[in-house]
Design an enzyme around this catalytic site. Structure first.
Site, PDB file in Angstrom:
ATOM      1  N   HIS A   1       0.855  -1.186   0.000  1.00 52.38           N
ATOM      2  CA  HIS A   1       0.000   0.000   0.000  1.00 52.38           C
ATOM      3  C   HIS A   1       0.887   1.230   0.000  1.00 52.38           C
ATOM      4  CE1 HIS A   1      -3.101   2.853   1.223  1.00 52.38           C
ATOM      5  NE2 HIS A   1      -3.958   1.951   0.781  1.00 52.38           N
TER       6      HIS A   1
ATOM      7  N   ASP B   1      -7.955  -5.211   0.036  1.00 49.12           N
ATOM      8  CA  ASP B   1      -8.448  -6.026  -1.078  1.00 49.12           C
ATOM      9  C   ASP B   1      -8.133  -7.508  -0.944  1.00 49.12           C
ATOM     10  OD1 ASP B   1      -9.516  -3.895  -2.560  1.00 49.12           O
ATOM     11  OD2 ASP B   1      -7.484  -3.282  -3.058  1.00 49.12           O
TER      12      ASP B   1
HETATM   13  N1  ACO Z   1       4.144  -7.609  -4.728  1.00 50.92           N
HETATM   14  C1  ACO Z   1       5.489  -7.628  -4.881  1.00 50.92           C
HETATM   15  N2  ACO Z   1       6.275  -6.546  -4.749  1.00 50.92           N
HETATM   16  C2  ACO Z   1       5.688  -5.373  -4.451  1.00 50.92           C
HETATM   17  C3  ACO Z   1       4.291  -5.278  -4.262  1.00 50.92           C
HETATM   18  C4  ACO Z   1       3.517  -6.453  -4.409  1.00 50.92           C
HETATM   19  N3  ACO Z   1       2.194  -6.419  -4.259  1.00 50.92           N
HETATM   20  N4  ACO Z   1       3.961  -3.994  -3.979  1.00 50.92           N
HETATM   21  C5  ACO Z   1       5.108  -3.307  -3.974  1.00 50.92           C
HETATM   22  N5  ACO Z   1       6.150  -4.139  -4.274  1.00 50.92           N
HETATM   23  C6  ACO Z   1       7.576  -3.769  -4.318  1.00 50.92           C
HETATM   24  C7  ACO Z   1       7.873  -3.014  -5.610  1.00 50.92           C
HETATM   25  O1  ACO Z   1       8.308  -3.868  -6.643  1.00 50.92           O
HETATM   26  C8  ACO Z   1       8.950  -2.058  -5.154  1.00 50.92           C
HETATM   27  O2  ACO Z   1      10.162  -2.767  -5.141  1.00 50.92           O
HETATM   28  P1  ACO Z   1      11.563  -1.973  -5.447  1.00 50.92           P
HETATM   29  O3  ACO Z   1      11.709  -0.979  -4.333  1.00 50.92           O
HETATM   30  O4  ACO Z   1      12.590  -3.066  -5.399  1.00 50.92           O
HETATM   31  O5  ACO Z   1      11.407  -1.335  -6.795  1.00 50.92           O
HETATM   32  C9  ACO Z   1       8.586  -1.734  -3.719  1.00 50.92           C
HETATM   33  O6  ACO Z   1       7.812  -2.855  -3.255  1.00 50.92           O
HETATM   34  C10 ACO Z   1       7.751  -0.470  -3.566  1.00 50.92           C
HETATM   35  O7  ACO Z   1       6.647  -0.546  -4.463  1.00 50.92           O
HETATM   36  P2  ACO Z   1       6.013   0.707  -5.174  1.00 50.92           P
HETATM   37  O8  ACO Z   1       5.197   0.264  -6.341  1.00 50.92           O
HETATM   38  O9  ACO Z   1       7.047   1.757  -5.406  1.00 50.92           O
HETATM   39  O10 ACO Z   1       5.073   1.245  -4.019  1.00 50.92           O
HETATM   40  P3  ACO Z   1       3.836   2.181  -4.225  1.00 50.92           P
HETATM   41  O11 ACO Z   1       3.595   2.795  -2.905  1.00 50.92           O
HETATM   42  O12 ACO Z   1       4.012   3.087  -5.381  1.00 50.92           O
HETATM   43  O13 ACO Z   1       2.671   1.147  -4.629  1.00 50.92           O
HETATM   44  C11 ACO Z   1       0.804  -0.278  -4.614  1.00 50.92           C
HETATM   45  C12 ACO Z   1       1.635   0.755  -3.833  1.00 50.92           C
HETATM   46  C13 ACO Z   1       0.423   0.297  -6.000  1.00 50.92           C
HETATM   47  C14 ACO Z   1      -0.496  -0.505  -3.868  1.00 50.92           C
HETATM   48  C15 ACO Z   1       1.623  -1.573  -4.762  1.00 50.92           C
HETATM   49  O14 ACO Z   1       1.961  -2.076  -3.485  1.00 50.92           O
HETATM   50  C16 ACO Z   1       0.894  -2.645  -5.572  1.00 50.92           C
HETATM   51  O15 ACO Z   1       0.951  -2.629  -6.796  1.00 50.92           O
HETATM   52  N6  ACO Z   1       0.186  -3.602  -4.891  1.00 50.92           N
HETATM   53  C17 ACO Z   1      -0.577  -4.604  -5.575  1.00 50.92           C
HETATM   54  C18 ACO Z   1      -1.910  -4.011  -6.029  1.00 50.92           C
HETATM   55  C19 ACO Z   1      -2.865  -3.781  -4.875  1.00 50.92           C
HETATM   56  O16 ACO Z   1      -3.094  -4.652  -4.044  1.00 50.92           O
HETATM   57  N7  ACO Z   1      -3.477  -2.566  -4.876  1.00 50.92           N
HETATM   58  C20 ACO Z   1      -4.489  -2.211  -3.867  1.00 50.92           C
HETATM   59  C21 ACO Z   1      -4.042  -1.037  -3.062  1.00 50.92           C
HETATM   60  S1  ACO Z   1      -5.228  -0.708  -1.815  1.00 50.92           S
HETATM   61  C22 ACO Z   1      -6.441   0.146  -2.586  1.00 50.92           C
HETATM   62  O17 ACO Z   1      -6.300   0.783  -3.576  1.00 50.92           O
HETATM   63  C23 ACO Z   1      -7.786   0.094  -1.987  1.00 50.92           C
END
Ligand code: ACO
Length: 426
Positions: A303, A360
């Site tokens: 998140h 979610d």
């Molecule tokens: N699985 C594996 N790795 C992940 C995940 C995941 N679900 N989420 C983040 N990471 C990793 C990224 O690859 C990144 O790695 P790095 O630093 O080596 O490049 C690091 O963790 C940070 O991730 P970001 O994408 O930069 O974090 P951000 O805060 O921008 O993204 C997000 C948050 C979009 C929710 C992300 O965690 C994600 O895509 N999760 C899966 C989708 C999801 O469940 N979304 C629902 C969010 S809740 C809502 O909207 C109600």
């Protein structure tokens, strides 16, 4: 308190504002005027876009408060309609205020009869979010008498209409997709009970509401009601900042919510759990999530704000077990989810990146057990989030400092160059 920012040997003081709780913010509104520089913050990870009194999140501690009340208490003790009142008005209602609000919302549950014709223009296999986007946007064409955003009474009526009509609109999207007749609302039922009946009932027979299902769905609605300045809420505010009417703004919010990184993640999370299929296959998917060359992510994990367990996921994890037990459903997906959570929470990659289950992760399991197809999951999210969107939109409209939202950019394209006629280009 002020912050000193210096550049080119010149320094200037900028006010630092303290919220009631949470980090202080540096007010950089004069930065460009003083320095000729913008700040660069793609994704707004360090930017507060507005002042708000509605929702507070402490992502490190895993705390979510609506108007000061912890989400766990609201989920356990309140109802969705009461939470909607709280978000909109700032305090919990008295009994009289509660009854009046319920009466108001109940009186607006029907939609203009001609809206049914609008649905018939869609293909039957249209995604419910495509339908919701179109139909909610079209509401402004049906309710002209509540689109004057400068009239507080009209704003209030539009808000009540949106909260009241969303269940009807979402249920109609479902009914249309399965080829069953639309059901008119039954205003003697609860907000959530009425939605269940409009979705799963048929005109040919009475619909009996299961109180466990009604309670679980009401909890899901409460947990999705608002979440501070997330992508869709910021979209609603940005759309509204230009003076667009509230129906158009909420349609914009629905469009943003649809994406798999936001509201669409509940659909994606359940699909992922189904693809994993059984707990033995989890390591394969954990390895894929860690692989930099693989775009796969564990859906329902991570998140932007929570770097701790999402408090909403905790409530839903417990609710999932209760609903499946009560309905006598044994879904292997729940075992897979629990095992995936256990493994991920003890894995270095997820620990280091502070990736925890989000709202979610479990919601899809409950919605599926209730009988909703995955394509409806995000539509239900939109239904619930509409209360937060309109509370935030109303707050913005009442904010004396509100301006049209207009970010700037770091331009890295061509500098000025002259047009070359087609026949002279190499
Ligand atoms: N699985 C594996 N790795 C992940 C995940 C995941 N679900 N989420 C983040 N990471 C990793 C990224 O690859 C990144 O790695 P790095 O630093 O080596 O490049 C690091 O963790 C940070 O991730 P970001 O994408 O930069 O974090 P951000 O805060 O921008 O993204 C997000 C948050 C979009 C929710 C992300 O965690 C994600 O895509 N999760 C899966 C989708 C999801 O469940 N979304 C629902 C969010 S809740 C809502 O909207 C109600």
């Amino acid at each position: 308190m002020t912050a000193t920012i210096g550049i080119d040997g010149k320094t200037a003081e900028y006010p630092v504002h303290q919220g009631s709780v949470g980090p202080e913010v540096i007010d950089i509104r004069k930065l460009y005027g003083n320095t000729g520089r913008f700040t660069f913050d793609p994704g707004f990870t360090s930017t507060a876009s507005c002042e708000s009194k509605i929702t507070y999140i402490d992502g490190d501690q895993g705390i979510l408060l609506h108007r000061g009340y912890p989400i766990e208490q609201l989920a356990e003790q309140s109802s969705f309609l009461e939470v909607a009142y709280l978000l909109l008005n700032g305090d919990l209602p008295s009994q009289t205020e509660h009854d009046e609000f319920k009466y108001l919302i109940t009186r607006h549950t029907m939609v203009h009869e001609q809206l049914a014709t609008f649905y018939r223009g869609f293909r039957r296999d249209a995604h419910p979010m495509a339908v919701m986007c179109g139909v909610v946007g079209a509401l402004s064409a049906f309710y002209h008498d509540s689109t004057d955003i400068h009239d507080p009474k009209q704003r209030e009526i539009a808000c009540h209409r949106l909260i009241a009509k969303m269940p009807t609109i979402a249920a109609m999207a479902y009914k249309y997709s399965v080829g069953q007749p639309f059901l008119y609302p039954d205003n003697s039922l609860s907000y959530t009970g009425n939605f269940l009946r409009m979705t799963f009932g048929v005109p040919a027979e009475p619909y009996i509401i299961n109180p466990v299902v009604e309670d679980a769905l009401d909890k899901i609605f409460i947990l999705h009601a608002d979440h501070e300045q997330n992508a869709s809420t910021s979209t609603v505010r940005l759309a509204g900042s230009s003076g667009a009417n509230p129906f158009a703004c909420i349609a914009a919010g629905i469009a943003c919510l649809w994406g798999p990184a936001h509201g669409g993640a509940n659909e994606a999370a359940l699909e992922m759990l189904r693809t994993i299929g059984r707990p033995e296959r989890i390591p394969e998917f954990i390895a894929r999530a860690k692989n930099k060359d693989d775009p796969f992510r564990l859906m329902g994990f991570g998140h932007r704000v929570y770097k701790n367990y999402d408090p909403r996921a905790k409530v839903l994890g417990a609710a999932a077990t209760k609903v499946l037990d009560t309905l006598g459903i044994s879904d292997p997906v729940l075992d897979t989810a629990r095992e995936l959570e256990r493994i991920a929470l003890s894995d270095d990659y997820f620990i280091e990146k502070k990736l925890y289950p989000n709202v979610d992760f479990y919601s899809g399991i409950i919605l599926s057990a209730i009988g909703f197809p995955t394509s409806m999951f995000t539509a239900l999210f939109a239904l619930a989030r509409t209360t937060g969107w309109i509370a935030q939109w109303t707050e913005m409209m009442e904010d004396k400092e509100q301006k049209i939202g207009r970010p700037r950019q770091l331009y890295t394209g061509h500098p000025r160059r002259d047009y070359v006629p087609l026949n002279q280009r190499g």
